[in-house]
Design a protein around this motif. Structure first.
Motif, short mmCIF file in Angstrom:
data_model
loop_
_atom_site.label_atom_id
_atom_site.label_comp_id
_atom_site.label_asym_id
_atom_site.label_seq_id
_atom_site.Cartn_x
_atom_site.Cartn_y
_atom_site.Cartn_z
N LEU A 35 0.74 -1.47 -0.15
CA LEU A 35 0.13 0.16 -0.23
C LEU A 35 0.92 1.45 -0.10
O LEU A 35 1.14 2.29 -0.59
N ALA A 36 2.12 1.59 0.54
CA ALA A 36 2.91 2.71 1.03
C ALA A 36 3.79 2.43 -0.32
O ALA A 36 3.96 3.87 -0.71
N LEU A 37 3.59 1.92 -1.48
CA LEU A 37 4.31 1.90 -2.73
C LEU A 37 3.26 2.64 -3.54
O LEU A 37 3.66 2.68 -4.89
N GLY A 38 1.72 2.55 -3.01
CA GLY A 38 0.71 3.29 -3.92
C GLY A 38 0.21 2.16 -5.02
O GLY A 38 -0.13 2.44 -5.11
N VAL A 97 -3.67 6.10 -2.85
CA VAL A 97 -3.58 5.49 -3.42
C VAL A 97 -2.45 7.04 -4.00
O VAL A 97 -0.84 6.16 -4.08
N ARG A 106 0.16 7.97 -1.83
CA ARG A 106 1.06 7.04 -1.01
C ARG A 106 2.44 6.78 -2.46
O ARG A 106 3.74 5.71 -1.96
N ARG A 107 1.92 6.84 -3.59
CA ARG A 107 2.45 6.13 -4.63
C ARG A 107 4.24 7.98 -5.52
O ARG A 107 4.90 7.38 -5.54
N MET A 140 10.68 4.83 -6.51
CA MET A 140 9.12 5.30 -6.83
C MET A 140 9.66 6.38 -6.60
O MET A 140 8.46 7.59 -7.58
#
Lengths: 300, 290
Positions: free
Chosen positions: A190-193, B114, B117-118, B198
């Motif tokens: 989740l923390a990676l999006g 989302v 957090r990305r 990321m």
């Protein structure tokens, strides 16, 4: 281990009382270890005994014709159980296609989303279905599909009955293993999006993969041996049939029919069919494990 | 090298109290003005009806390391978890207030957690590489799950991220081994590589060294000082020496009477450790409590 302890202990503890205690503790330790080892050996022995006995009794029935030909009327020599093998594979395949996705989906709902009243109800109902005797499932499907919707016996009705039996087994085992996946992997994802649905499909399910497969295989093995619901739904068939919407032969039904007959030849055939059923179930679980091998996200 | 003294002392398990702080950088570079990367305004966080954060406001500078210190249960982790909206993942958890990241309120009604957090990376207390993925797959997991499959690009990103995480030399020959086969410290650097792959604007670290041995801890700390050039880093730590060693600015938090976390003092690390303005900060950093 034990010998090591006795040689070292006197150096460390010289007082008589302590040594006495140690001796009794070691005695209990040996006793209990022996007990649980016996239990394990007993379980394995039972399994081996069944397997060996079925092989001994069933092997004489096995020949090429047994795998390729249809059953012959009583009195005639030869014939085989090929329609039943095909029927079992088709009925179980269709049952797995219906039961496994529903079971895994329910498990995901319960483990990842389900909170509050509805989840409690779902869990209760799943437990209830798991507790329903399989013949009752058979009667239910017979009343609904055989009597009403389709109007006659069919392999498909058998699949539905088996799927109903599979769903609670898949659901409970898969829910259990999904809960075993530590939250830290969900959080990492989740923390990676990564959205939650993708986290479940790409991270949680693959992490729990071996447990999920165990649940699926277990349910297939259980459903594959069910006789009562198939007698009431698929009925059986002495001829080759690939049509799921016609009466269909299945190994458990075939075994039953052979076993209740008064002929020695048919009794041997029942053992032979039982041996084949074991092989089919083993083969199915082997194939399932092979097909789902490899890492979750595929190779590089 | 200026940390060698502490390093050695720590590794030998000696206590240094009161903490002597060698100022990491000269005051001017520390205080150089730059736009805040993260602005927290009147943040309150709740678990159900329990309030875990009480009206926290602070500004985090870009390209710097900000340490959040304080005793257990004072809301440090909750604070950083609010900055990438991971807080609300816990059942019943909620937050109110504003958190601006690069000027955008991540708690705005149209803000997508989302997407938040990305763009904000996070490293957790326990190293958590995905167990069924190889080292390589772990590094690019975020990108691949986003749908990027260009092998060349993924390989570039993987190598760059692993180099940045000071892990490349150690794992370049075992990229296809399971991530779980690495040592704890390597696993944590793998998680850092996974987060920086990321290219986040902010990197949150929630006690990243608490599960590691002293040698692995030093490596992570060296890494944090290097990553500071490219990322805005917020690190929660139990270890005051660690805060003193790696951070530019330090925020000190405590529980109030209702057990909600409060920001007590926030300033340059040198000032917090040498000249705390609040009695409670002084008490904590000199080891009188906590």
């Amino acid at each position: 281990m034990a010998t090591q302890a006795t040689t070292v202990a006197p150096k460390l503890f010289t007082r008589q009382s302590i040594r006495g205690q140690q001796r009794s503790r070691q005695l209990v330790d040996k006793l209990m270890t022996g007990l649980i080892t016996t239990c394990a050996a007993l379980a394995v022995a039972m399994l081996l005994f069944i397997l060996v006995y079925v092989i001994i009794r069933g092997a004489p029935a096995l020949n090429f014709a047994f795998f390729t030909e249809r059953p012959l009327p009583m009195g005639e020599v030869g014939g085989g159980v090929a329609p039943a093998i095909i029927g079992t594979l088709l009925i179980m395949g269709a049952a797995a296609l219906m039961g496994v996705p529903v079971g895994i989906g329910t498990a995901i709902y319960l483990a990842e989303y389900g909170r509050g009243r509805f989840a409690t109800i779902v869990r209760f109902v799943i437990d209830l279905i798991a507790g329903v005797p399989s013949i009752v499932v058979g009667v239910f499907v017979w009343a609904l599909l055989v009597r009403q919707v389709i109007g006659h016996f069919s392999g498909f009705a058998g699949s539905v009955a088996l799927a109903i039996i599979m769903i609670p087994i898949v659901t409970r085992t898969v829910e259990e293993v999904l809960r075993l996946v530590p939250d830290m992997y969900r959080e990492a994802s989740l923390a990676l999006g990564v959205p939650q649905w993708k986290t479940i499909i790409a991270i949680v399910l693959p992490t729990a993969k071996s447990g999920v497969i165990t649940g699926v295989v277990l349910s297939m093995a259980r459903a594959g041996g069910e006789t009562a619901p198939l007698l009431l739904t698929a009925l059986g068939n002495q001829f080759f049939s690939f049509d799921l919407f016609q009466p269909m032969a299945a190994l458990p039904v075939q075994i039953y029919n052979y076993a209740v007959s008064p002929y020695d030849d048919w009794h041997t055939k029942a053992w032979g069919a039982a041996l084949i059923l074991i092989m089919v179930v083993g083969l199915l679980s082997f194939i399932t494990r092979q097909v789902t091998r490899g890492r979750g996200l595929g190779g590089r | 090298m200026r940390n060698a003294r502490y390093t050695k002392a720590n590794m030998m398990g000696e206590e240094i109290r009161p903490i002597m702080v060698t100022v990491r950088e000269s005051e001017e570079t520390l205080e150089a003005p730059s736009a805040p990367a993260v602005t927290v305004e009147h943040l309150n966080a709740y678990y159900g009806t329990f309030r875990a954060l009480n009206d926290v406001s602070l500004e985090i500078r870009a390209r710097s390391v900000t340490a959040v210190i304080g005793p257990s249960g004072c809301g440090k982790s909750t604070l950083v978890r609010c900055i990438n909206r991971m807080h609300e993942v816990a059942p019943g958890a909620s937050a109110s207030g504003r958190v601006l990241v690069s000027g955008e309120d991540i708690y705005a009604p149209d803000s997508d957690p989302v997407q938040v957090r990305r763009h904000i990376g996070m490293v957790f207390q326990k190293p958590n590489p995905f167990p069924m993925m190889s080292v390589w797959q772990n590094v690019v997991a975020g990108l691949r799950l986003e749908g990027i499959s260009d092998k060349k690009r993924l390989e570039e990103v993987a190598e760059r991220s692993l180099r940045k995480a000071a892990l490349w030399d150690e794992v370049k020959d075992k990229l296809h081994m399971s991530g779980a086969a690495l040592s704890g410290g390597q696993q944590q650097r793998l998680c850092i590589a996974r987060a920086i792959a990321m290219e986040p604007e902010v990197l949150l670290m929630d006690e990243p060294c608490s599960a590691l041995d002293p040698v692995a801890t030093i490596k992570i700390e060296d890494l944090i000082r290097e990553l500071r050039e490219s990322f805005t880093i917020i690190i929660v730590t139990h270890n005051m020496q660690q805060a003193a060693r790696v951070s530019d600015r330090t925020a000190f938090m405590l529980m109030d009477e209702e057990r909600a976390g409060q920001l007590i003092e926030y300033g340059s690390t040198a000032q917090i450790f040498t000249n705390p303005q609040d009695k409670r900060t002084e008490g904590y950093i000199t080891g009188r409590f906590g």
